[in-house]
Design an enzyme around this catalytic site. Sequence first.
Site, PDB file in Angstrom:
ATOM      1  CG  HIS B 129      -1.914   0.987   1.384  1.00 43.37           C
ATOM      2  ND1 HIS B 129      -1.655   2.274   1.748  1.00 43.37           N
ATOM      3  CD2 HIS B 129      -3.251   0.907   1.182  1.00 43.37           C
ATOM      4  CE1 HIS B 129      -2.801   2.955   1.782  1.00 43.37           C
ATOM      5  NE2 HIS B 129      -3.781   2.141   1.432  1.00 43.37           N
ATOM      6  CD  GLN B 209      -7.506  -3.921   3.971  1.00 45.25           C
ATOM      7  OE1 GLN B 209      -8.501  -4.510   4.397  1.00 45.25           O
ATOM      8  NE2 GLN B 209      -7.569  -2.692   3.495  1.00 45.25           N
TER       9      GLN B 209
END
Lengths: 138, 414
Positions: B129, B209
């Site tokens: 990310h 996540q």
Amino acid sequence: MGMGSDMYRQQILDHYKSPRNYGELEDPTFTHVGENPMCGDEIRMDVKLDDEGTIERVAFSGDGCAISQASASMLSGKLTGKTVDELLEMDRNDIIDMLGVDISPMRVKCAVLAEKVAQDGAKIHRGELDKSKTSTED
Amino acid sequence: MSQQNVGTLDIERIRSDFPILEREFDDQQVVYLDNAATTQTPDPVIDAMSDYYRYTNSNVHRGIHHLSQEASEAYERAHDRVADFIGASGREEVIFTKNTTESENLVAYSWGLSELGPSDEVVLTEMEHHASLVTWQQIANRTGADVKYIRIDEDGRLDMDHARECITDDTAILSAVHVSNTLGTVNPVTELTELAHEHDALSFIDGAQAVPNRPVDVKAIDADFYAFSGHKMAGPTGIGVLYGKQHLLEEMDPYLYGGGMIRKVTFEDSTWADLPWKFEPGTPQIAEAVGLDAAIDYLEEIGIERVQAHEEELAEYAYERLEAEGDVEIYGPEPGPDRSGLVGFNLESVHAHDLASIMNDHAVAIRAGDHCTQPLHDKLGVAASARASFYVYNTREEVDKLVAAIDDARQLFA
């Protein structure tokens, strides 16, 4: 389902599926490119002016979402016969009127990409701007 | 609770804790499938935070008065709760930040700026990310360190042979996502950490996540740092966590200064407070800490294993339905133990943003864009992708609505 979408009325889908003035001009007066990094839309606008400085022909090429591509297709027709000053006076309301649908706030950048590219191209042509690529994030 | 069967959730009861799921747009009930971006907040979490403001609100670690004492205790207790939830030794190893991104930045600034140099390497993965990719890229630019990226294979898994090539004695730190927010890949973070440690490198795992939907034990992974956000796990925005091994955090200097993080201040110099307060300057996010504490209660009451099982079941169902469509390209590994509960995809004939707009007309909320992983999208050869991500309150019927909306988009663009 098939309830359809307000943003994807027939006109937009028609221009997206069968874009008008798609391609490149052989002898453009000016050419400019731009992108909308949010969507990954890319547009190139070629503009040919006549001797009086009126827009004679416009072509566009590019890749991206339906809103950005349909907007470029519709704009290419609308600009023909306009002066460069008239092009530069256009704002996002003109584009939203041209599209004839409500554009959700998150998608306005897609809608105005072609207009920004054409306007920046005109300004560069006039020597009022120095920029190799337009971005909707600028 | 732990004796109950994994995978059997009383969804109706759970949904009743989330009034937002009752909202309608154009007479259609919202179908919220954007949980990897942020999850919804259940009533017990909202109540805990509003009760805090109604009855306990005060600044922490300052007042002698009752309210300040209660607020301080609640704030400190939240650290203990998080430590217990992720298997940390204690509150000393749990620093509250704004979000996962700030947790990455804390280590990058506090440790990276002073420890990295031109002979060092930072190893990332191609599926990072931007939170870690941009942070470490910029710190490497400033310190002269090199950045290497562990490749992904065709299925969206990390190429572990390439990982073994990338991680060398020059590697100073490895930063890897536990679960990819774009591909849904669950990475072998224990193995990656072991590789890093074999070369005396540190391991930073981005668990944004992962913590919301699977049991995470930072000691079992042996990660040196581990980060996640409250708002992706039924908690509030504005609070994230940095776990760090105590001896490393003790050696690190803070990069944010101010009140609350000091022990002694003179006009000339200052010394720092004990962990974790050394890294939490200024008035912290007290109500959010209370909310995160309540969110952990909420998840544990359901059972985090059951959250995981439910999410995986929905992802598998969504994967099957989307695959059966024929013209949907799905990214990431097939359903299985190394696949989480989010599905990234593209419909052949429709740009992801157009798809998301049409979905929105059906009140189906998905994400479309680059999901803060632009280099990964470059690698996949697409500008954008659509993503449906699930949480404990989602149902199979909602997956059906997603697929129906896809069918509608296809028809519209045919």
